[in-house]
Motif scaffolding. Structure first.
Motif, PDB file in Angstrom:
ATOM      1  N   LEU A  85      47.671 -47.306  47.131  1.00 15.52           N
ATOM      2  CA  LEU A  85      48.267 -47.143  48.459  1.00 15.52           C
ATOM      3  C   LEU A  85      49.087 -45.856  48.519  1.00 15.52           C
ATOM      4  O   LEU A  85      49.039 -45.121  49.514  1.00 15.52           O
ATOM      5  CB  LEU A  85      49.155 -48.346  48.782  1.00 15.52           C
ATOM      6  N   HIS A  86      49.834 -45.594  47.469  1.00 18.33           N
ATOM      7  CA  HIS A  86      50.651 -44.372  47.415  1.00 18.33           C
ATOM      8  C   HIS A  86      49.764 -43.130  47.406  1.00 18.33           C
ATOM      9  O   HIS A  86      50.023 -42.163  48.137  1.00 18.33           O
ATOM     10  CB  HIS A  86      51.532 -44.408  46.168  1.00 18.33           C
ATOM     11  N   LEU A  87      48.701 -43.167  46.597  1.00 16.58           N
ATOM     12  CA  LEU A  87      47.788 -42.019  46.521  1.00 16.58           C
ATOM     13  C   LEU A  87      47.143 -41.745  47.880  1.00 16.58           C
ATOM     14  O   LEU A  87      47.062 -40.585  48.324  1.00 16.58           O
ATOM     15  CB  LEU A  87      46.704 -42.289  45.478  1.00 16.58           C
ATOM     16  N   LEU A  88      46.682 -42.806  48.555  1.00 16.38           N
ATOM     17  CA  LEU A  88      46.021 -42.632  49.849  1.00 16.38           C
ATOM     18  C   LEU A  88      46.993 -42.118  50.906  1.00 16.38           C
ATOM     19  O   LEU A  88      46.626 -41.289  51.751  1.00 16.38           O
ATOM     20  CB  LEU A  88      45.408 -43.961  50.299  1.00 16.38           C
ATOM     21  N   ALA A  89      48.230 -42.604  50.867  1.00 16.21           N
ATOM     22  CA  ALA A  89      49.225 -42.120  51.823  1.00 16.21           C
ATOM     23  C   ALA A  89      49.522 -40.643  51.589  1.00 16.21           C
ATOM     24  O   ALA A  89      49.662 -39.864  52.546  1.00 16.21           O
ATOM     25  CB  ALA A  89      50.505 -42.950  51.695  1.00 16.21           C
ATOM     26  N   GLU A  90      49.581 -40.239  50.324  1.00 14.58           N
ATOM     27  CA  GLU A  90      49.912 -38.853  49.991  1.00 14.58           C
ATOM     28  C   GLU A  90      48.769 -37.895  50.297  1.00 14.58           C
ATOM     29  O   GLU A  90      49.000 -36.773  50.755  1.00 14.58           O
ATOM     30  CB  GLU A  90      50.258 -38.756  48.492  1.00 14.58           C
ATOM     31  N   THR A  91      47.540 -38.324  50.019  1.00 18.34           N
ATOM     32  CA  THR A  91      46.410 -37.396  50.128  1.00 18.34           C
ATOM     33  C   THR A  91      45.615 -37.546  51.419  1.00 18.34           C
ATOM     34  O   THR A  91      44.943 -36.610  51.836  1.00 18.34           O
ATOM     35  CB  THR A  91      45.439 -37.588  48.945  1.00 18.34           C
ATOM     36  N   LYS A  92      45.673 -38.745  52.054  1.00 18.84           N
ATOM     37  CA  LYS A  92      44.853 -38.980  53.244  1.00 18.84           C
ATOM     38  C   LYS A  92      45.669 -39.445  54.453  1.00 18.84           C
ATOM     39  O   LYS A  92      45.100 -39.789  55.478  1.00 18.84           O
ATOM     40  CB  LYS A  92      43.761 -40.022  52.919  1.00 18.84           C
ATOM     41  N   SER A  93      46.986 -39.477  54.306  1.00 17.43           N
ATOM     42  CA  SER A  93      47.873 -39.886  55.420  1.00 17.43           C
ATOM     43  C   SER A  93      47.440 -41.210  56.022  1.00 17.43           C
ATOM     44  O   SER A  93      47.404 -41.388  57.250  1.00 17.43           O
ATOM     45  CB  SER A  93      47.899 -38.799  56.500  1.00 17.43           C
ATOM     46  N   THR A  94      47.092 -42.153  55.168  1.00 19.24           N
ATOM     47  CA  THR A  94      46.622 -43.457  55.644  1.00 19.24           C
ATOM     48  C   THR A  94      47.790 -44.355  56.050  1.00 19.24           C
ATOM     49  O   THR A  94      48.929 -44.176  55.619  1.00 19.24           O
ATOM     50  CB  THR A  94      45.816 -44.169  54.545  1.00 19.24           C
ATOM     51  N   ASP A  95      47.464 -45.347  56.898  1.00 15.92           N
ATOM     52  CA  ASP A  95      48.401 -46.414  57.250  1.00 15.92           C
ATOM     53  C   ASP A  95      48.001 -47.607  56.389  1.00 15.92           C
ATOM     54  O   ASP A  95      47.049 -48.315  56.715  1.00 15.92           O
ATOM     55  CB  ASP A  95      48.281 -46.720  58.744  1.00 15.92           C
ATOM     56  N   GLY A  96      48.696 -47.817  55.276  1.00 13.90           N
ATOM     57  CA  GLY A  96      48.251 -48.781  54.278  1.00 13.90           C
ATOM     58  C   GLY A  96      49.047 -50.069  54.244  1.00 13.90           C
ATOM     59  O   GLY A  96      50.261 -50.073  54.474  1.00 13.90           O
ATOM     60  N   ARG A  97      48.340 -51.147  53.980  1.00 11.79           N
ATOM     61  CA  ARG A  97      48.940 -52.446  53.724  1.00 11.79           C
ATOM     62  C   ARG A  97      48.378 -52.971  52.407  1.00 11.79           C
ATOM     63  O   ARG A  97      47.248 -52.640  52.033  1.00 11.79           O
ATOM     64  CB  ARG A  97      48.607 -53.453  54.837  1.00 11.79           C
ATOM     65  N   GLY A  98      49.154 -53.831  51.732  1.00  8.39           N
ATOM     66  CA  GLY A  98      48.697 -54.361  50.460  1.00  8.39           C
ATOM     67  C   GLY A  98      48.860 -55.865  50.367  1.00  8.39           C
ATOM     68  O   GLY A  98      49.724 -56.449  51.030  1.00  8.39           O
ATOM     69  N   VAL A  99      48.007 -56.469  49.549  1.00  2.00           N
ATOM     70  CA  VAL A  99      48.097 -57.884  49.212  1.00  2.00           C
ATOM     71  C   VAL A  99      48.099 -57.980  47.698  1.00  2.00           C
ATOM     72  O   VAL A  99      47.236 -57.383  47.033  1.00  2.00           O
ATOM     73  CB  VAL A  99      46.906 -58.694  49.777  1.00  2.00           C
ATOM     74  N   GLU A 100      49.060 -58.701  47.144  1.00  2.95           N
ATOM     75  CA  GLU A 100      49.174 -58.787  45.687  1.00  2.95           C
ATOM     76  C   GLU A 100      49.617 -60.194  45.294  1.00  2.95           C
ATOM     77  O   GLU A 100      50.494 -60.768  45.934  1.00  2.95           O
ATOM     78  CB  GLU A 100      50.173 -57.739  45.192  1.00  2.95           C
ATOM     79  N   LEU A 101      48.996 -60.723  44.234  1.00  3.03           N
ATOM     80  CA  LEU A 101      49.292 -62.077  43.792  1.00  3.03           C
ATOM     81  C   LEU A 101      50.656 -62.185  43.110  1.00  3.03           C
ATOM     82  O   LEU A 101      51.393 -63.156  43.296  1.00  3.03           O
ATOM     83  CB  LEU A 101      48.185 -62.536  42.831  1.00  3.03           C
ATOM     84  N   SER A 102      51.015 -61.186  42.325  1.00  2.00           N
ATOM     85  CA  SER A 102      52.246 -61.224  41.528  1.00  2.00           C
ATOM     86  C   SER A 102      53.475 -60.926  42.378  1.00  2.00           C
ATOM     87  O   SER A 102      53.563 -59.863  43.005  1.00  2.00           O
ATOM     88  CB  SER A 102      52.150 -60.196  40.389  1.00  2.00           C
TER      89      SER A 102
ATOM     90  N   VAL B 288      52.428 -57.687  50.895  1.00  2.00           N
ATOM     91  CA  VAL B 288      52.797 -59.101  50.959  1.00  2.00           C
ATOM     92  C   VAL B 288      52.148 -59.839  49.792  1.00  2.00           C
ATOM     93  O   VAL B 288      51.139 -59.387  49.235  1.00  2.00           O
ATOM     94  CB  VAL B 288      52.362 -59.751  52.288  1.00  2.00           C
ATOM     95  N   GLN B 289      52.738 -60.968  49.426  1.00  2.48           N
ATOM     96  CA  GLN B 289      52.158 -61.782  48.369  1.00  2.48           C
ATOM     97  C   GLN B 289      50.993 -62.589  48.930  1.00  2.48           C
ATOM     98  O   GLN B 289      51.098 -63.186  50.013  1.00  2.48           O
ATOM     99  CB  GLN B 289      53.199 -62.725  47.769  1.00  2.48           C
ATOM    100  N   GLY B 290      49.883 -62.603  48.223  1.00  4.39           N
ATOM    101  CA  GLY B 290      48.724 -63.348  48.687  1.00  4.39           C
ATOM    102  C   GLY B 290      47.653 -63.419  47.623  1.00  4.39           C
ATOM    103  O   GLY B 290      47.672 -62.670  46.643  1.00  4.39           O
ATOM    104  N   ASP B 291      46.713 -64.335  47.832  1.00  8.01           N
ATOM    105  CA  ASP B 291      45.629 -64.591  46.895  1.00  8.01           C
ATOM    106  C   ASP B 291      44.306 -64.229  47.567  1.00  8.01           C
ATOM    107  O   ASP B 291      43.990 -64.749  48.645  1.00  8.01           O
ATOM    108  CB  ASP B 291      45.649 -66.084  46.515  1.00  8.01           C
TER     109      ASP B 291
END
Length: 212
Positions: free
Chosen positions: A39-56, A71-74
């Protein structure tokens, strides 16, 4: 083979290849985003609007601390709650092998994103085949470092297996690259047999096949 320069602190090779496939300014959902590096790489290089889902929970907290929207999710349970076509890209990087229902997860990615990008380790690589053949034991390699009883991987596959899964969910491949962890990559214009033998990992850019 083409090679991506790599060194200490460099982004993961699959992340760099995924970034090449994403259009600037896109809305992106990274499922199983880990520490948020992609997400960080895409924001830096492609100016993306990113969201993430992570179990931990710990990794979610770390991402939020970095200013990322995670957000936390499976992936197995929670993707059904996302609306159709909500993102330009739904991404799953080195995670599909750890899901319990990879076909359902892939179908959800293709529904949520206008395109889906999936990277995964290739169990058909020659080194894995040789280790299994000559030792009679489940392989441990730099891409599969844990012993079988400690690995989070539930559904390991080969590039050929994944290509068959893509066809079974009525999706088409827009781009695909096989590569190794040192950054050398093979174009999918080579035969699928060669990709399956020489590629340690692969990245596929997919979209749902038009049926209208």
């Amino acid at each position: 083979m083409q090679k991506i320069p790599q060194g200490p602190g460099s982004p993961r090779v699959d992340h760099l290849l995924i970034a090449e496939m994403v259009e600037p300014g896109s809305r992106v959902l990274d499922v199983g985003c880990g520490d948020g590096a992609l997400l960080h790489l895409l924001a830096e290089t492609k100016s993306t609007d990113g969201r993430g889902v992570e179990l931990s929970r710990e990794r979610v907290n770390a991402c939020v601390t970095r200013g990322l929207s995670v957000v936390q999710g499976d992936a197995d349970r929670d993707l059904a709650n996302y609306p159709d076509q909500a993102f330009d890209y739904a991404i799953l990087s080195l995670t599909i092998q750890a899901t319990h229902y990879p076909k359902t997860v892939l179908e959800n990615l293709l529904r949520i994103g206008r395109r889906a990008i999936v990277s995964f380790p290739n169990f058909g690589h020659w080194r894995i085949r040789a280790e299994l053949l000559f030792t009679g034991r489940m392989p441990q390699t730099r891409n599969l470092p844990e012993p079988w009883y400690a690995s989070p991987d539930a559904h390991l596959c080969t590039i050929k297996d994944f290509a068959e899964l893509v066809a079974s969910v009525d999706a088409e491949v827009e781009d695909a690259v096989a590569f190794n962890t040192s950054g050398q990559r093979l174009s999918m214009r080579r035969s699928i047999w060669m990709q399956n033998l020489l590629g340690e990992k692969a990245v596929f850019l997919l979209r749902k096949r038009y049926t209208g």
